[in-house]
Write a protein that holds these residues in place. Structure first.
Motif, PDB file in Angstrom:
ATOM      1  N   THR A 283       0.838  -1.196   0.000  1.00  0.00           N
ATOM      2  CA  THR A 283       0.000   0.000   0.000  1.00  0.00           C
ATOM      3  C   THR A 283       0.877   1.251   0.000  1.00  0.00           C
ATOM      4  O   THR A 283       2.104   1.174   0.133  1.00  0.00           O
ATOM      5  N   GLY A 284       0.248   2.415  -0.176  1.00  0.00           N
ATOM      6  CA  GLY A 284       0.956   3.689  -0.069  1.00  0.00           C
ATOM      7  C   GLY A 284       2.053   3.890  -1.095  1.00  0.00           C
ATOM      8  O   GLY A 284       3.126   4.410  -0.777  1.00  0.00           O
ATOM      9  N   HIS A 285       1.800   3.541  -2.343  1.00  0.00           N
ATOM     10  CA  HIS A 285       2.811   3.687  -3.384  1.00  0.00           C
ATOM     11  C   HIS A 285       3.044   5.168  -3.703  1.00  0.00           C
ATOM     12  O   HIS A 285       2.095   5.915  -3.967  1.00  0.00           O
ATOM     13  N   SER A 286       4.298   5.574  -3.666  1.00  0.00           N
ATOM     14  CA  SER A 286       4.656   6.975  -3.873  1.00  0.00           C
ATOM     15  C   SER A 286       5.945   7.081  -4.661  1.00  0.00           C
ATOM     16  O   SER A 286       6.718   6.126  -4.753  1.00  0.00           O
ATOM     17  N   GLU A 287       6.176   8.267  -5.206  1.00  0.00           N
ATOM     18  CA  GLU A 287       7.383   8.537  -5.975  1.00  0.00           C
ATOM     19  C   GLU A 287       8.235   9.548  -5.226  1.00  0.00           C
ATOM     20  O   GLU A 287       7.724  10.487  -4.610  1.00  0.00           O
ATOM     21  N   LEU A 288       9.549   9.347  -5.269  1.00  0.00           N
ATOM     22  CA  LEU A 288      10.503  10.307  -4.731  1.00  0.00           C
ATOM     23  C   LEU A 288      10.959  11.215  -5.861  1.00  0.00           C
ATOM     24  O   LEU A 288      11.339  10.750  -6.937  1.00  0.00           O
ATOM     25  N   LEU A 289      10.917  12.514  -5.617  1.00  0.00           N
ATOM     26  CA  LEU A 289      11.353  13.488  -6.607  1.00  0.00           C
ATOM     27  C   LEU A 289      12.508  14.308  -6.031  1.00  0.00           C
ATOM     28  O   LEU A 289      12.583  14.531  -4.822  1.00  0.00           O
ATOM     29  N   GLU A 290      13.372  14.780  -6.928  1.00  0.00           N
ATOM     30  CA  GLU A 290      14.597  15.456  -6.508  1.00  0.00           C
ATOM     31  C   GLU A 290      14.874  16.643  -7.418  1.00  0.00           C
ATOM     32  O   GLU A 290      14.626  16.583  -8.627  1.00  0.00           O
TER      33      GLU A 290
ATOM     34  N   THR B 241       1.631   8.038  -5.923  1.00  0.00           N
ATOM     35  CA  THR B 241       1.387   7.572  -7.282  1.00  0.00           C
ATOM     36  C   THR B 241      -0.091   7.761  -7.623  1.00  0.00           C
ATOM     37  O   THR B 241      -0.966   7.437  -6.835  1.00  0.00           O
ATOM     38  N   GLY B 242      -0.366   8.307  -8.777  1.00  0.00           N
ATOM     39  CA  GLY B 242      -1.747   8.553  -9.156  1.00  0.00           C
ATOM     40  C   GLY B 242      -2.182   9.976  -8.932  1.00  0.00           C
ATOM     41  O   GLY B 242      -3.237  10.399  -9.438  1.00  0.00           O
ATOM     42  N   ASN B 243      -1.404  10.769  -8.171  1.00  0.00           N
ATOM     43  CA  ASN B 243      -1.729  12.182  -7.972  1.00  0.00           C
ATOM     44  C   ASN B 243      -1.122  12.962  -9.139  1.00  0.00           C
ATOM     45  O   ASN B 243      -0.062  13.581  -9.021  1.00  0.00           O
ATOM     46  N   ALA B 244      -1.818  12.914 -10.275  1.00  0.00           N
ATOM     47  CA  ALA B 244      -1.284  13.478 -11.510  1.00  0.00           C
ATOM     48  C   ALA B 244      -1.075  14.984 -11.416  1.00  0.00           C
ATOM     49  O   ALA B 244      -0.103  15.521 -11.947  1.00  0.00           O
ATOM     50  N   ALA B 245      -1.989  15.678 -10.730  1.00  0.00           N
ATOM     51  CA  ALA B 245      -1.882  17.135 -10.632  1.00  0.00           C
ATOM     52  C   ALA B 245      -0.629  17.540  -9.869  1.00  0.00           C
ATOM     53  O   ALA B 245       0.121  18.430 -10.296  1.00  0.00           O
TER      54      ALA B 245
END
Length: 302
Positions: free
Chosen positions: A127-134, A270-274
């Motif tokens: 659960t809680g899939h997210s992306e790290l951005l830099e 993930t999925g928060n396109a905006a």
């Protein structure tokens, strides 16, 4: 949003906050963070109330509020399956004493590679899939502070916290006190934008001074430099799609750079396109991804 109100910073943005050292935009570590330094920066950006180091894992606890501060994350965990399993079982036993489910944060840019499969085999849900951005805060960074932003640096500011809680409250017993303590754990840049109350193109009915957008950039050690970990970015429901999230983010980046940060990190679900489009538009690039593995309650485990 038009406004004549200027920054009400409790400290000039040109001065460094406690715990950080100002330096030129070309100095410091603009290279991508990796390994345990990346993990430690993420932990420090959302610092838990308690940390117990267990066999190469950091077991984070914060009264059950937020997964980031209530999970185990591999810092220097063993790679051999037998030793890794023993570490997982030890963490399960410690968490079971609280009557809660064990939760592990799995970063794809930091091992051990066998951890995710091991937890899946033990019945843990993903659960809680997210992306790290830099984003490097060096060279041609074009972010500038919003002219009407209220800016605080250093210790947690109570006025800012009240504004942030009004826009991004959490559920749960003692949630407000716990969030306060988590945010107070790391020096940061704190930004709030407020309603003018006299805008001719706004029909939202918000009183002047109402918080309409907030954000935070925790200033943490990152190798030999300082990283800004952005979080708590929230916009009032009646004022979304007006560029306020971008304005807050640009202000955080600009002031964090002045405070000595040479790198910015943030996490987006993930999925928060905006949100993903917003941050990529500011120059952020993917640094990897993570998700959680959450086990069954102790009484349900075979």
């Amino acid at each position: 949003m038009s406004s004549s109100r200027r920054s009400t910073s409790s400290r000039s943005p040109s001065r460094s906050s406690k715990g950080s050292t100002a330096r030129s935009s070309g100095a410091g570590a603009s290279r991508p963070l990796s390994g345990y330094r990346l993990v430690e920066a993420l932990i420090a950006g959302w610092r838990p109330l308690q940390r117990l180091d267990v066999d190469g894992f950091a077991l984070l606890r914060s009264r059950g509020i937020t997964r980031r501060a209530n999970s185990a994350v591999a810092v220097d965990a063993p790679s051999k399956v037998g030793a890794l399993l023993a570490a997982v079982e030890r963490i399960e036993g410690l968490v079971a004493m609280t009557g809660e489910s064990a939760s592990f944060r799995i970063l794809d840019v930091h091992g051990p590679d066998q951890l995710d499969d091991l937890l899946a085999a033990r019945g843990y849900d993903s659960t809680g899939h997210s992306e790290l951005l830099e984003l490097p805060l060096t060279g041609s960074l074009s972010a500038v502070p919003h002219p009407s932003a209220e800016i605080r640096t250093g210790a947690l500011d109570e006025v800012w916290f009240d504004a942030a809680w009004s826009l991004a409250p959490r559920e749960g017993d003692d949630a407000r006190a716990t969030m306060h303590d988590i945010l107070a754990g790391t020096p940061s840049v704190q930004v709030v934008l407020r309603a003018d109350g006299d805008s001719s193109d706004s029909d939202d009915g918000l009183a002047a001074g109402t918080p309409i957008a907030v954000g935070r950039a925790a200033l943490v050690e990152a190798g030999k430099g300082t990283a800004a970990v952005l979080n708590m970015i929230a916009v009032h429901p009646q004022r979304r799609r007006e560029g306020l999230g971008r304005a807050v983010s640009q202000t955080l980046l600009a002031i964090a750079a002045v405070q000595g940060a040479s790198l910015a990190l943030l996490e987006v679900e993930t999925g928060n396109a905006a949100a993903s489009a917003l941050y990529r538009g500011l120059g952020f690039a993917s640094r990897g991804a993570y998700h959680y593995r959450v086990g069954a309650p102790p009484t349900d485990r075979a």
